[in-house]
Design a protein around this motif. Sequence first.
Motif, PDB file in Angstrom:
ATOM      1  N   ARG A  39      -6.486  -5.824  -1.888  1.00 35.42           N
ATOM      2  CA  ARG A  39      -7.940  -6.003  -1.891  1.00 35.42           C
ATOM      3  C   ARG A  39      -8.477  -6.078  -0.469  1.00 35.42           C
ATOM      4  O   ARG A  39      -9.523  -5.495  -0.149  1.00 35.42           O
ATOM      5  CB  ARG A  39      -8.306  -7.266  -2.662  1.00 35.42           C
ATOM      6  CG  ARG A  39      -9.815  -7.504  -2.780  1.00 35.42           C
ATOM      7  CD  ARG A  39     -10.091  -8.722  -3.626  1.00 35.42           C
ATOM      8  NE  ARG A  39      -9.328  -9.876  -3.141  1.00 35.42           N
ATOM      9  CZ  ARG A  39      -9.059 -10.939  -3.887  1.00 35.42           C
ATOM     10  NH1 ARG A  39      -9.467 -10.994  -5.147  1.00 35.42           N
ATOM     11  NH2 ARG A  39      -8.375 -11.951  -3.379  1.00 35.42           N
ATOM     12  N   ASP A  40      -7.750  -6.751   0.428  1.00 34.53           N
ATOM     13  CA  ASP A  40      -8.180  -6.843   1.825  1.00 34.53           C
ATOM     14  C   ASP A  40      -8.137  -5.481   2.505  1.00 34.53           C
ATOM     15  O   ASP A  40      -8.986  -5.154   3.348  1.00 34.53           O
ATOM     16  CB  ASP A  40      -7.295  -7.834   2.589  1.00 34.53           C
ATOM     17  CG  ASP A  40      -7.540  -9.275   2.165  1.00 34.53           C
ATOM     18  OD1 ASP A  40      -8.537  -9.524   1.453  1.00 34.53           O
ATOM     19  OD2 ASP A  40      -6.723 -10.139   2.529  1.00 34.53           O
ATOM     20  N   GLU A  55       0.810  -1.217   0.000  1.00 35.35           N
ATOM     21  CA  GLU A  55       0.000   0.000   0.000  1.00 35.35           C
ATOM     22  C   GLU A  55       0.842   1.267   0.000  1.00 35.35           C
ATOM     23  O   GLU A  55       0.357   2.349  -0.365  1.00 35.35           O
ATOM     24  CB  GLU A  55      -0.947   0.006   1.207  1.00 35.35           C
ATOM     25  CG  GLU A  55      -0.264  -0.049   2.568  1.00 35.35           C
ATOM     26  CD  GLU A  55       0.035  -1.467   3.048  1.00 35.35           C
ATOM     27  OE1 GLU A  55       0.303  -1.627   4.256  1.00 35.35           O
ATOM     28  OE2 GLU A  55      -0.002  -2.413   2.220  1.00 35.35           O
ATOM     29  N   GLU A  72      -3.903   3.985  -4.525  1.00 34.23           N
ATOM     30  CA  GLU A  72      -5.275   3.610  -4.873  1.00 34.23           C
ATOM     31  C   GLU A  72      -5.570   3.996  -6.308  1.00 34.23           C
ATOM     32  O   GLU A  72      -5.286   5.107  -6.740  1.00 34.23           O
ATOM     33  CB  GLU A  72      -6.259   4.299  -3.921  1.00 34.23           C
ATOM     34  CG  GLU A  72      -6.186   3.772  -2.505  1.00 34.23           C
ATOM     35  CD  GLU A  72      -7.346   4.261  -1.653  1.00 34.23           C
ATOM     36  OE1 GLU A  72      -8.478   4.312  -2.175  1.00 34.23           O
ATOM     37  OE2 GLU A  72      -7.119   4.604  -0.489  1.00 34.23           O
ATOM     38  N   GLY A  73      -6.136   3.071  -7.048  1.00 36.33           N
ATOM     39  CA  GLY A  73      -6.479   3.326  -8.437  1.00 36.33           C
ATOM     40  C   GLY A  73      -5.331   3.155  -9.411  1.00 36.33           C
ATOM     41  O   GLY A  73      -5.537   3.267 -10.623  1.00 36.33           O
ATOM     42  N   ARG A  85      -8.186  -2.358   0.924  1.00 39.38           N
ATOM     43  CA  ARG A  85      -8.943  -1.291   0.254  1.00 39.38           C
ATOM     44  C   ARG A  85     -10.327  -1.704  -0.225  1.00 39.38           C
ATOM     45  O   ARG A  85     -11.121  -0.862  -0.631  1.00 39.38           O
ATOM     46  CB  ARG A  85      -8.126  -0.769  -0.941  1.00 39.38           C
ATOM     47  CG  ARG A  85      -6.811  -0.130  -0.524  1.00 39.38           C
ATOM     48  CD  ARG A  85      -5.940   0.173  -1.719  1.00 39.38           C
ATOM     49  NE  ARG A  85      -4.694   0.846  -1.316  1.00 39.38           N
ATOM     50  CZ  ARG A  85      -3.651   1.021  -2.119  1.00 39.38           C
ATOM     51  NH1 ARG A  85      -3.709   0.577  -3.374  1.00 39.38           N
ATOM     52  NH2 ARG A  85      -2.568   1.633  -1.680  1.00 39.38           N
ATOM     53  N   GLY A  86     -10.574  -2.987  -0.222  1.00 39.37           N
ATOM     54  CA  GLY A  86     -11.883  -3.446  -0.666  1.00 39.37           C
ATOM     55  C   GLY A  86     -12.048  -3.510  -2.167  1.00 39.37           C
ATOM     56  O   GLY A  86     -13.161  -3.754  -2.656  1.00 39.37           O
ATOM     57  N   GLU A  87     -10.986  -3.275  -2.909  1.00 35.32           N
ATOM     58  CA  GLU A  87     -11.059  -3.391  -4.362  1.00 35.32           C
ATOM     59  C   GLU A  87      -9.776  -3.996  -4.905  1.00 35.32           C
ATOM     60  O   GLU A  87      -8.702  -3.835  -4.331  1.00 35.32           O
ATOM     61  CB  GLU A  87     -11.316  -2.030  -5.004  1.00 35.32           C
ATOM     62  CG  GLU A  87     -10.256  -0.990  -4.750  1.00 35.32           C
ATOM     63  CD  GLU A  87     -10.579   0.324  -5.431  1.00 35.32           C
ATOM     64  OE1 GLU A  87     -11.724   0.495  -5.891  1.00 35.32           O
ATOM     65  OE2 GLU A  87      -9.684   1.176  -5.509  1.00 35.32           O
ATOM     66  N   ARG A  88      -9.927  -4.638  -6.034  1.00 29.80           N
ATOM     67  CA  ARG A  88      -8.805  -5.360  -6.638  1.00 29.80           C
ATOM     68  C   ARG A  88      -8.018  -4.439  -7.564  1.00 29.80           C
ATOM     69  O   ARG A  88      -8.589  -3.852  -8.485  1.00 29.80           O
ATOM     70  CB  ARG A  88      -9.360  -6.540  -7.438  1.00 29.80           C
ATOM     71  CG  ARG A  88      -8.335  -7.474  -8.026  1.00 29.80           C
ATOM     72  CD  ARG A  88      -9.065  -8.548  -8.836  1.00 29.80           C
ATOM     73  NE  ARG A  88      -8.165  -9.594  -9.273  1.00 29.80           N
ATOM     74  CZ  ARG A  88      -7.433  -9.560 -10.363  1.00 29.80           C
ATOM     75  NH1 ARG A  88      -7.481  -8.486 -11.143  1.00 29.80           N
ATOM     76  NH2 ARG A  88      -6.652 -10.577 -10.689  1.00 29.80           N
ATOM     77  N   PRO A  89      -6.713  -4.262  -7.323  1.00 29.68           N
ATOM     78  CA  PRO A  89      -5.914  -3.438  -8.240  1.00 29.68           C
ATOM     79  C   PRO A  89      -5.780  -4.114  -9.598  1.00 29.68           C
ATOM     80  O   PRO A  89      -5.832  -5.341  -9.695  1.00 29.68           O
ATOM     81  CB  PRO A  89      -4.562  -3.337  -7.538  1.00 29.68           C
ATOM     82  CG  PRO A  89      -4.486  -4.560  -6.690  1.00 29.68           C
ATOM     83  CD  PRO A  89      -5.894  -4.835  -6.242  1.00 29.68           C
ATOM     84  N   SER A  90      -5.624  -3.311 -10.629  1.00 28.14           N
ATOM     85  CA  SER A  90      -5.581  -3.846 -11.989  1.00 28.14           C
ATOM     86  C   SER A  90      -4.153  -3.953 -12.504  1.00 28.14           C
ATOM     87  O   SER A  90      -3.274  -3.175 -12.124  1.00 28.14           O
ATOM     88  CB  SER A  90      -6.385  -2.948 -12.934  1.00 28.14           C
ATOM     89  OG  SER A  90      -7.749  -2.914 -12.555  1.00 28.14           O
ATOM     90  N   THR A 141      -2.408   1.190 -11.556  1.00 27.27           N
ATOM     91  CA  THR A 141      -2.190  -0.117 -12.178  1.00 27.27           C
ATOM     92  C   THR A 141      -0.726  -0.520 -12.004  1.00 27.27           C
ATOM     93  O   THR A 141       0.128   0.316 -11.715  1.00 27.27           O
ATOM     94  CB  THR A 141      -2.531  -0.070 -13.672  1.00 27.27           C
ATOM     95  OG1 THR A 141      -1.703   0.910 -14.313  1.00 27.27           O
ATOM     96  CG2 THR A 141      -3.992   0.296 -13.884  1.00 27.27           C
TER      97      THR A 141
END
Length: 220
Positions: free
Chosen positions: A66-67, A27, A32-33, A69-74, A35
């Motif tokens: 993901r754990d 992190e 965040e956001g 931030r709750g979203e999967r990085p691309s 790629t």
Amino acid sequence: SVLRPIHEFAARNEKKLYFNVRNFPWEFFIGEGQTFSMTVTLNSDTFTHSKYVLHKTKDGIIDRLRDLRGERPSIDRANPDIRLNIHVLERKFTISLDSSGEPLFKRYYRDPDARAPINECLAAGMVMLAGWNGETPFYNPMCGSGTIGIEAAMIACNKAPNLERADFSFMHWPEFSSDLFTEVKASLMKLSSKNKHPIVLCDVNPSAFRRAQSSIRRAG
């Protein structure tokens, strides 16, 4: 590329590999956001498949972020924000940030569609190996697309390469300072000087010479 090592560990199997990757604070390195993409270099009897190493490393990074931030990085293989390099020597892993992005030999003065037999770094090395340092005239009777002559001019003018380049991977790092980068870039520009001796390029091929002229203009 210039690599910045950020994580070193030893792993004897896939579970240890995943564990060491999963428990690293990604992190702080992938915003965040953003790629990311990965490349791997293998020299190991334990880990013999590069795609498998990439897969387990990707799983560890994605699961942690993901754990948190709750979203999967691309993953973006073509134009990622963050580029990672994985080097494996037997059971020792070194994961580094790639600060460069596109290869540093690309100076962006050549026509991207033009084919040339040598890259810019090789041309600069040839000039330096010849012992030329800008203190005498330079003559290239078979200049082709002009790469050797342009690199000679940059050496003679003490011009740092890639000053016109718009993007490096380190610009996407969380700690990147645009003010500091502007300051460093300005200091490099101040070191540039004017060439005192002629640099002459010739070629019997008209199309090659037109490409050389175009590259010379782009190189300034």
